[in-house]
Design an enzyme around this catalytic site. Structure first.
Site, PDB file in Angstrom:
ATOM      1  N   LEU A  67       0.820  -1.209   0.000  1.00 33.31           N
ATOM      2  CA  LEU A  67       0.000   0.000   0.000  1.00 33.31           C
ATOM      3  C   LEU A  67       0.854   1.260   0.000  1.00 33.31           C
ATOM      4  O   LEU A  67       0.534   2.237  -0.667  1.00 33.31           O
ATOM      5  CB  LEU A  67      -0.951  -0.018   1.202  1.00 33.31           C
ATOM      6  N   CYS A  68       2.002   1.209   0.742  1.00 32.85           N
ATOM      7  CA  CYS A  68       2.824   2.417   0.805  1.00 32.85           C
ATOM      8  C   CYS A  68       3.389   2.762  -0.566  1.00 32.85           C
ATOM      9  O   CYS A  68       3.541   3.923  -0.925  1.00 32.85           O
ATOM     10  CB  CYS A  68       3.924   2.274   1.848  1.00 32.85           C
ATOM     11  N   THR A  69       3.694   1.729  -1.374  1.00 28.72           N
ATOM     12  CA  THR A  69       4.210   1.981  -2.715  1.00 28.72           C
ATOM     13  C   THR A  69       3.154   2.652  -3.578  1.00 28.72           C
ATOM     14  O   THR A  69       3.412   3.692  -4.193  1.00 28.72           O
ATOM     15  CB  THR A  69       4.645   0.664  -3.388  1.00 28.72           C
TER      16      THR A  69
END
Lengths: 536, 442
Positions: B210-212
């Site tokens: 998700l952070c990517t």
């Protein structure tokens, strides 16, 4: 936003229908398919199963050649013949049912024997993209093979027999630009970086970075930095396994550590360590490509040279000048920030464009020298060629009739394979022996129930003759000969369907010039569920 | 033309040579006779799961190899993009049940064939339904469904005095394809490696952190995923969840993903890619389906006739570069949570009772279990107590507080029996809690 692409593209029905395969061979592969005309000789189960897997994805057209009438035994194993059609032309009925599969495809048939067609119209086969012959007799194979060899039309001969089957490809020369290997060798040019890459790689100062930034430096930059350190220490790039271990260790020691001296888990460093193996060797030129660049057709261009060879010659010039292949211009995903990734990608992309332009200029010069139209090879063609230049392939098979008529030129290969008791070459020889048997006795060994035992002896005699011609002293096992007489010319639907799928895909490879066809014989053993390839 | 009178002598003449003649490589149990074809045609009942790319081929192949009694299950309807390979369907069949159209086609085309269609999920049927089949062949694209049917067939096994009753074994032949690659396996439940023994053979699903996708997108796929996961629920453009088959939905995602991509300087967001990511499209061609389905039916034919040895037990196929096959024997796991004998207790090993229930659920979702949505009931001497169930909203609500509790707080001790339900299996799994750090006070 890209102004060329419509805001909400309406997809045509055709694109929707073929979506799942367009993801494999692209729109240009589909165009090639739609322009293809395939000829099938003989309506066997194998033959119609091959056409099924060609009609469904949408080849342009097919022509079936068969002078036979539908018999009851054909109907119970063939999906494209039915009980109503017994006594009618096999070619006609199969054409009718195959066309039901796909309204985009055209098909016709010729209700005549192969022999007659060749007698009446020797140039009949000239217009086909690929000719597929199933269950051909020995003499038909020899005739067809030599005609198509001279016409340069690709030929596949195949047979499904009991629990076994075979297919053989004859093609003078086949070239592939888009071979779609599972793993592309992506060159990063780290050993000898071009100026814009070098200045980018050197613009990072890893030592002065905070952890957050440090952990987001692209692995390519990390690998380059420690490669420089290695060269400083050892005076050379890492070559041996041990050298690479040392380099990996240098990278590992470059990771930031916490207050206890334990390294943080920096993914980009892990990626750099993994890349030591592949990212440094991918700059060299694969041996397959070096061979291709020294091929006669590449070195000695003529006014008739095909685009592939003109581009290869230009590529050779580029390689000699630059010491490497043109850049691919793509970058795999890596742990980093968007900004770094996009910048790095841009640097590689721009250089790839320059490399391709360089090759394109050479191509233009060559075309002028050769008196060929300068627009016969487009810039787009050259770009594609350069992009995949590390995966180019060329396939040249032997001429089947030469093996059949003369003392086989490949006899030592066959004989050595036969010495291996586990080799499936035995099956190839038996299938050849069965062709021989059929031309002598006009039936298959064991075709009639009370012939199984006597035919074992006869088939054995055929095989002995064949093996003597090859110069092999091996004996084919009695059990295996018995097993093939048990089959008695049976064609099992699921065995044919397996082979049919395989062969259809090979035909698609030949038409689209994508993916790599087998070279040049496959043997299928349905008992062990395995396929082997022999280069005969 | 009927299969009687004079015609009978020529019908299936090829099959009869194989089945009525002795051969040197036949299985020791094989006794050639006309009875074998009779058995295949009249007594054998084969279940085909999936009427898609593989399913259409499977039904045709079975029919032409002499099988007459078949059932086919498929919950899907026909889509235009099926027609490049699912050859029993035509343009005017779009929207109809795959199972029904395929069964009708085969019944009309192959004399004597009786295919029964089920426009259903496999989960709609119970043990009694599955017990009627001689062989089950799977042509599925879902791993969960494969695991479910695998566990179902294992649950039908009967053990007499801890000895497997061979008559209760229903062989499972499983085929799968992806582009130019495919695989076939023969599973004899209880005897050879089952789907669950070899879960690691399935490639892991591609997922993006998700952070990517939220802060450091690099690929066009990252931009599409962001629209799918974050933007859609935030803007809720059509007031419903994403339907990959609705062109309006795909168009919206396509436009938003393009906007996001250009914001970050990322190129390559195409309509085709958006569809591929949203619908998780697996490329497919007619040829690979033909090959894999044919290999499956050859194995089913061998199983039904004993005419020769079957594949032992896994074959991989790939025709990207030439034609390549590789066969090997996948190993049966002694402690497989599905196919190790029912009388043998199964354990779930956790360090100690300080673990939270949520950690147990996580554990069951990974490792050798790979469960999808495990529900847990604990067996106590007085009565059973539901600890957590995620897929029934009302129970989820009342049990979710348990997730944060430790095993100790939930009164779970070394040796407590747990009953686990999951979508990967038709029946609950009984498993015993075992603490590896036993020095902890319990």
């Amino acid at each position: 936003m890209d102004s060329n692409s419509p805001k909400s593209p309406e997809q045509s029905e055709k694109i929707k229908k073929y979506d799942r395969q367009l993801r494999l061979w692209g729109d240009h592969g589909q165009v090639a398919l739609e322009n293809a005309h395939i000829c099938l000789i003989n309506v066997t189960v194998l033959g119609t199963e091959i056409l099924k897997s060609l009609v469904l994805p949408g080849i342009g057209s097919f022509t079936i050649v068969d002078s036979g009438k539908v018999r009851e035994e054909d109907v119970s194993a063939n999906f494209f013949l039915d009980g109503e059609s017994i006594g009618k032309s096999k070619a006609e009925v199969a054409t009718f049912f195959l066309l039901e599969l796909n309204p985009d495809v055209h098909g016709d048939y010729i209700d005549e024997s192969l022999q007659r067609i060749i007698e009446n119209n020797p140039s009949f086969f000239n217009s086909f993209s690929v000719v597929v012959g199933t269950a051909l007799t020995e003499s038909e194979i020899i005739l067809l093979s030599s005609i198509l060899w001279d016409l340069k039309v690709p030929l596949v001969i195949c047979r499904s027999y009991g629990f076994t089957g075979m297919a053989r490809l004859q093609i003078k020369e086949h070239t592939v630009i888009e071979s779609h290997p599972d793993n592309h060798n992506i060159s990063f040019r780290l050993i000898n970086p071009f100026p814009s890459l070098k200045s980018y790689l050197e613009s990072f100062n890893l030592d002065s970075m905070e952890l957050k930034d440090h952990a987001h430096v692209p692995f390519v930059v990390i690998l380059y930095k420690y490669l420089q350190d290695f060269i400083k220490l050892h005076g050379t790039i890492p070559k041996t396994y041990k050298d690479k271990e040392i380099l990996r260790d240098l990278i590992r020691k470059g990771m930031k550590v916490d207050e206890n001296g334990l390294p943080y888990l920096e993914q980009n460093f892990e990626e750099a360590i993994k890349a030591v193996n592949y990212a440094l060797s991918s700059d060299s030129i694969p041996s397959e490509i070096s061979k291709l660049l020294n091929d006669d057709n590449c070195v000695n261009l003529t006014t008739k040279s095909k685009p592939f060879w003109v581009m290869s010659n230009a590529l050779k010039y580029f390689v000699e000048k630059e010491g490497c292949l043109p850049l691919r211009g793509t970058l795999p995903d890596m742990t980093t920030e968007t900004k770094h990734y996009v910048n790095l990608q841009q640097i590689y992309r721009v250089q790839a464009s320059k490399d391709a332009e360089d090759v394109y200029r050479t191509v233009q010069q060559l075309l002028r020298q050769l008196n060929q139209h300068t627009d016969s090879i487009s810039e787009q063609d050259v770009k594609l060629f350069c992009k995949y230049s590390s995966d180019l392939r060329i396939i040249r098979s032997s001429c089947i009739s030469q093996e059949y008529i003369d003392k086989p030129y490949n006899s030592s290969y066959i004989a050595s394979q036969l010495d291996d008791p586990d080799s499936m070459m035995e099956l190839y020889i038996i299938l050849r022996g069965i062709e021989r048997f059929y031309s002598e006795y006009k039936e298959y060994p064991g075709e009639l129930d009370d012939h199984v035992e006597p035919d074992i002896v006869k088939l054995k005699a055929c095989l002995c003759k064949l093996l003597t011609e090859i110069g092999s002293s091996t004996l084919i096992k009695d059990d295996l000969i018995h097993e093939f007489c048990r089959y008695g010319g049976s064609e099992l639907h699921s065995v044919s369907s397996f082979l049919g799928g395989c062969i259809a895909q090979e035909v698609i490879k030949l038409i689209t010039h994508q993916y790599i066809p087998f070279n040049n014989t496959i043997i299928y053993n349905a008992v062990t569920s395995s396929v082997v390839t022999f280069c005969l | 033309m009927n299969a009687d009178g004079n015609n009978k002598t020529r019908q299936f003449i090829y099959l009869r040579k194989i089945l009525e003649r002795a051969g040197p490589f036949c299985h020791p149990d094989f006794e050639p006779s006309p009875e074998i074809l009779n058995f295949i045609s009249n007594d054998c009942k084969i279940l085909v799961i999936g009427a898609g790319g593989l399913g259409c081929e499977l039904l045709k192949n079975l029919g032409l190899m002499g099988v007459k009694n078949m059932h086919v299950i498929d919950m899907d309807t026909i889509d235009l993009s099926n027609l490049n390979r699912q050859f029993l369907f035509r343009l005017n069949d779009i929207g109809k049940s795959k199972a029904e159209v395929a069964a009708k086609f085969i019944n009309e085309k192959i004399p004597g064939c009786k295919v029964e269609a089920h426009f259903n999920k496999i989960q709609d049927f119970d043990e009694d339904f599955y017990r009627q089949f001689t062989i089950v062949i799977c042509g599925l694209d879902s791993i969960v469904a494969r695991r479910w049917i695998n566990a179902m067939l294992v649950s039908l096994l009967i053990y007499d005095d801890e000895k497997l009753n061979q008559a209760s074994v229903i062989p499972l032949v499983d085929g799968g394809t992806e582009g130019f690659k495919g695989n076939v396996r023969v599973i004899l439940p209880g005897l050879t490696a089952c789907i669950e023994c070899t879960l690691d053979l399935f490639p892991p699903q591609v997922t993006y952190p998700l952070c990517t996708i939220a802060s450091t997108p690099r690929l066009p796929e990252h931009c599409i995923e962001f629209v799918k996961i974050v933007q859609w629920s935030k803007e809720n453009p059509f007031d419903t969840i994403i339907d990959g088959d609705d062109p309006n939905h795909i168009n919206w995602i396509f436009e938003k993903a393009q906007e996001r991509a250009s914001l970050f300087g990322i190129s390559g967001v195409s309509y085709r890619l958006v569809q591929g990511v949203i619908k998780n499209i697996i490329p497919a061609v007619a040829s690979t389906n033909a090959v894999i389905a044919a290999a499956c039916v050859t194995e089913a034919f061998k199983l039904a006739s004993s005419c020769c040895a079957t594949l032992n037990n896994y074959m991989m196929f790939n025709d990207v570069d030439g034609v390549y096959t590789y066969t090997y024997e996948a190993e049966k796991k002694d402690d497989c949570i599905v196919c190790s004998p029912a009388f043998r207790p199964k354990y779930v090993d956790v360090p100690h009772d300080g673990m939270k229930l949520s950690e147990i659920i996580e554990y069951l979702s990974e490792n050798q279990y790979q469960m999808k949505n495990p529900g847990i009931v604990a067996v106590f001497p007085e009565k059973n107590r539901t600890l957590y169930i995620s897929n029934v909203p009302s129970i989820e609500k009342t049990t979710k507080d348990n997730l944060k509790k430790t095993l100790k707080e939930l009164n779970l001790i070394n040796g407590t029996k747990l009953i686990i339900t999951d979508s990967t299996r038709p029946l609950p799994l009984e498993i015993i809690l075992r603490f590896s750090e036993i020095n902890n006070e319990t």
